[in-house]
Design an enzyme around this catalytic site. Sequence first.
Site, PDB file in Angstrom:
ATOM      1  CB  CYS A  97      -3.772   4.704  -4.392  1.00 44.70           C
ATOM      2  SG  CYS A  97      -4.912   3.666  -3.431  1.00 44.70           S
ATOM      3  CB  CYS A 116      -0.887  -0.022   1.247  1.00 45.19           C
ATOM      4  SG  CYS A 116      -1.812   1.493   1.558  1.00 45.19           S
TER       5      CYS A 116
END
Length: 164
Positions: free
Chosen positions: A145, A34
Amino acid sequence: VPYGSKPEGFIRGRVVAIGEHLVNAGCGLLVVACNTATVAAVRALRERFPLLPIVGIEPGVKPAAAASRTKRIAVLATEATARSERLATLIREHAAGVEVLVEPCPGWATRVEALHVDDRGFAAEIATRVEPLLAAGADRLVLGCTHYSFLAPVLAPLAAGGAE
């Protein structure tokens, strides 16, 4: 989760707690898959577990800057990643001579997780954020992202100038 709108301290505490749980369960390698968790917490994880291999995921500023013909790129990121010192450092270290337009995208990761990728309203919101970046000359869109890769069906036509 997603972490995008959360304060850095919350993200760091959560990631370190999850890391401790995994290490206690016997993990010999941690992958922080992430961007937001990486920019907020990978340093703290590495300090907490200095002998453990820890891999983080960061926005691809370096390859985008190197490949840019216009010397202008855009980074689409969660709010936390967009405001992070780590992203600012990546830009300073890997995008010298390139203008980097950082675009926070509130709620996008949450909408991807809720499977709203095909929602027309969401597609219109994405276009509203991306089209000005392209009009300003950005020739590379960095997906800051891991959730944003699911937006490729919406982003690709925009990047191609509206062609399907």
